[in-house]
Design an enzyme around this catalytic site. Structure first.
Site, short mmCIF file in Angstrom:
data_model
loop_
_atom_site.label_atom_id
_atom_site.label_comp_id
_atom_site.label_asym_id
_atom_site.label_seq_id
_atom_site.Cartn_x
_atom_site.Cartn_y
_atom_site.Cartn_z
CE LYS A 27 48.49 49.86 -16.82
NZ LYS A 27 48.94 51.01 -16.01
NE ARG A 66 55.68 48.39 -15.22
CZ ARG A 66 54.69 47.53 -15.05
NH1 ARG A 66 53.52 47.72 -15.68
NH2 ARG A 66 54.82 46.48 -14.23
#
Length: 278
Positions: free
Chosen positions: A221, A255
């Site tokens: 991210k 995740r």
């Protein structure tokens, strides 16, 4: 945590592999748009040790384009069909904020875990559908929509405090409406600035102390690649570092885009914890 007649052991950290049936997810390397590439990714994730396969058909990156329910469902359906063909015994989650997508998934493929980026805020029927089918529910903290969330980053009491307060109310609501199998996701990158993401990671133990399994989704991210001045494709090393810290803080599920590397982190962290108690 039970899913149908099976049980997912969340007393030990698990790895959730991202199966993006999209053409616009922020990490280009995760995009799988045809059944052959989906099946290949599923096989690789299972072989690398993933416990959960998370199928999504709607990109939630900032500014992502909107899709109709039917468009999203056709993508999710393609992913679920591929999983059924090549990894029928895998635990499957559906990454959607739409109750109709969940309803169609259960009716055609059986019980799934619901991974809702909006915790029911974007679809009034979502919580009732989850309760009706008695599904495990991942509730994520986000403000607004994927299109507006990055304009909603004011947390006067601090991001950790406000996320914890949010989940105290959300968990009470979920229980009152019949949802009991709950996993919490603080929503790294969703309505948070870069600095707030690190503040949230540093206080993740507070969320874990609420008594529910916590999912950490930091993989590749912007909190990594913007900080380091690199691209998502160059953010695996940073992801590994943050995954370790998430486990140290108490996360139950990672995740990730990169299954093998995350499983290795879990295995090393598990052995490390054993040595701490010797």
């Amino acid at each position: 945590m039970r899913l149908g007649d099976r049980e997912l052991d969340l007393s030990q950290p698990q790895v959730m592999a991202i199966i993006n049936v999209t053409d616009d997810s922020f990490f280009e390397g995760s995009r799988t748009v045809d059944e052959q590439s989906i099946a290949s990714r599923v096989r690789e994730a299972i072989a690398s040790g993933a416990t959960i396969l998370d199928v999504g058909g709607y990109s939630s990156r900032p500014g992502a384009k909107e899709l109709s329910v039917d468009e999203e469902w056709e993508r999710v359906r393609k992913g679920l069909r591929s999983i059924k063909d090549v990894a029928a015994d895998a635990f499957v989650s559906v990454d959607t904020f739409r109750s109709e997508v969940v309803r169609r998934a259960v009716e055609e493929f059986g019980d799934v875990i619901v991974n809702d980026i909006s915790a029911g805020e974007l679809d009034d029927e979502m919580i009732d559908v989850v309760a009706k089918y008695n599904l495990p529910y991942i509730a994520m903290h986000m403000r607004g929509t994927p299109q507006t969330m990055q304009s909603l980053t004011e947390y006067p009491n601090g991001v950790v405090e406000e996320v914890c307060r949010y989940f105290e109310k959300k968990v009470a609501e979920l229980h009152s409406r019949g949802v009991s199998k709950i996993i919490l996701d603080p929503g790294f990158g969703f309505a948070k600035t870069l600095e707030q993401n690190y503040e949230l990671l540093g206080g993740l133990n507070r969320l874990c102390a609420m008594g529910y399994p916590v999912l950490a989704g930091v993989s590749r991210k912007s909190m990594i690649y913007k900080l380091l001045g690199v691209t998502p494709a160059e953010s695996l090393n940073g992801t590994t570092a943050l995954n370790w810290e998430a486990l140290r803080q108490g996360a139950a599920i990672l995740r990730v885009h990169d299954t093998r590397e995350a499983v290795e982190v879990v295995n090393i962290f598990t052995e490390y914890k054993k040595r701490l108690s010797v």
